[in-house]
Design a protein around this motif. Structure first.
Motif: not given
Length: 476
Positions: A226-239
């Motif tokens: 299972a791959f389940f990772a959360w990132f801050h929206a500031d990094d949304a474009h990079a992610v």
């Protein structure tokens, strides 16, 4: 006979001939729940708390004969008819005002043939019922991502999930179905029997009450990655940039659902980030666990996660990990649109509308499709939008009835803004809003054939509560 009450159910029941009701109850093996019965209030509730409807009779069926009796009674008494499998269709098609509900929830048996690699499932079963039995043999069929969802509505409208890119839609895994049509006839439909009916039931709206499904099974689990990772929206474009690179050549045995959300205020997440906008990735790999982990590495390293729950997991746990996010009684309004490409405009829209969502429980989701789904010709089943590599869905999820208008309006604004983009088209039957959009958006060039089948099998529009377009009359 009961006196006329204030609800649509009480009024419709009072208008029914008493001898007809008594005859129906006498020949009905299950429980016929009436407006005056103490269990009526409980049984009329469905998953979406925004839906508040009052049927005249809730027919809790014990078997196919009960389904035939209920369908025949509704037809003879000219009552609207709704079909309840899991009761999870967001539009509330499992319940109707002043009509009869064919409630299949007592019919939830699951029988696995491990040698033939098939499973026979009754129409009231949930995904969890199926996974629990099939995983005893290390097998699974392609279903959804929330274990409490009913298999019936999910399958008949398509069925996307963790296995879709490898094994196709839920309806692509069907070998046969047993179905009761509007005239009370029981049919078995498959590629060899009643082929036109089988074609239409796979994505073509309500042509009858499907009492059992036969699915193909595949080797899956019992453990997956299972791959389940959360990132801050500031990094949304990079992610998201790294995610789109991943989708370009992702292996079929892997999948990722990307979504914008708000960091939940639970102990699993850093308290200082509670309520912050975020972008999350939920995926899985079904082959070698070490290879699967490596396959998601590029996305995980695109930014620093605020939380990462990735790792080996039992398949049944993967299938149920989202259940607590979609409890019974929460208010839901979901819509969808297919995309041929993910442009900067799409990513910007996901981030912007996530920040403006009236409820922190709402999300904007991006499904990666294609591969096994697209391998099937668009006219091979009634399900049309196989060629689209992505689908954007907007999930408005909230608690307070006073916030209904604001949340529905927000979801509609998302679709209204993305629909005019050259990359956008179509609709998905399992995320239909309140069924307010033309059905041709779902069926595409299959629309005319779908309407012909509805005219053949449901000429009196008995299943209108289930979102079907009106059949043609003799003059059309």
């Amino acid at each position: 006979m009961a006196t006329t009450g204030n609800t649509p159910g009480e009024k419709a029941f009072a208008d029914l001939p008493g001898d007809a009701v008594r005859s129906f109850e006498a020949g009905f093996s299950g429980d016929a729940v009436l407006p005056a019965d103490p269990e009526y209030e409980r049984d009329r509730q469905i998953w979406n708390g925004m839906i508040d409807r009052y049927p005249a009779i809730i027919a809790r069926c014990d078997g196919v004969a009960d389904v035939v009796a209920a369908v025949s009674f509704a037809r003879e008494q000219r009552l609207p008819l709704a079909i309840r499998g899991g009761g999870h269709n967001v539009a509330g098609t499992a319940i109707c005002d002043g009509g009869l509900v064919v409630d299949l929830t007592p019919m939830h048996s699951v029988r696995v043939d491990s040698e033939a690699r098939t499973v026979r499932v009754e129409g009231g079963a949930t995904l969890g019922d199926v996974d629990r039995e099939t995983q005893l043999f290390g097998l699974a069929t392609a279903l959804g991502v929330v274990s409490e969802t009913g298999i019936a509505g999910l399958t008949l409208n398509g069925g996307y999930g963790h296995l879709s890119r490898q094994y196709g839609l839920s309806l692509d895994n069907l070998r046969s179905v047993d179905v009761v049509t509007a005239d009370g006839t029981v049919h078995t439909a498959s590629a060899e029997r009643n082929e036109d009916l089988f074609w239409g039931l796979r994505g073509g709206g309500s042509l009858g009450v499907v009492t059992s499904f036969e699915f193909d099974l595949h080797e899956v689990g019992p453990e997956v990655y299972a791959f389940f990772a959360w990132f801050h929206a500031d990094d949304a474009h990079a992610v998201m940039e790294r995610y789109l690179e991943w989708t370009a050549d992702a292996p079929r045995e892997a999948s990722i659902l990307a979504f914008t959300a708000h960091v939940p205020d639970t102990e699993e997440f850093p308290e200082e980030l509670w309520g912050e906008p975020a972008v999350a990735m939920l995926g899985s790999g079904h082959g070698d666990l070490e290879d699967a982990a490596d396959g998601f590495r590029s996305i995980r390293e695109s930014a620093t996660p605020v939380a990462d729950f990735s790792g080996p997991m039992d398949y049944v746990d993967l299938q149920s990990m989202l259940d607590e996010d979609y409890p019974d009684g929460l208010r839901y309004y979901w819509k969808s649109v297919y995309l041929t490409e993910i442009t900067d405009d799409v990513i910007e829209l996901m981030v912007r509308y996530n920040e403006s969502a009236p409820s922190p429980l709402s999300t904007v989701d991006l499904w990666h499709l294609g591969d096994a789904v697209a391998d099937v010709a668009r006219d091979a089943t009634a399900f049309w939008h196989r060629d689209k590599p992505y689908m954007l869905t907007v999930e408005a999820n909230w608690e307070d009835p006073d916030d209904d208008d604001a949340n529905v309006a927000w979801a509609r604004e998302v679709i209204a803004e993305i629909q005019p983009l050259p990359v956008a088209s179509g609709r998905y039957g399992n995320f239909p809003g309140l069924n307010e959009d033309p059905e041709k958006l779902r069926f595409g060039d299959n629309y005319e054939r779908v309407i012909e089948l509805q005219t053949t099998y449901d000429p009196e529009h008995l299943f209108s509560a289930n979102g079907a377009d009106a059949p043609r009359t003799g003059g059309e």
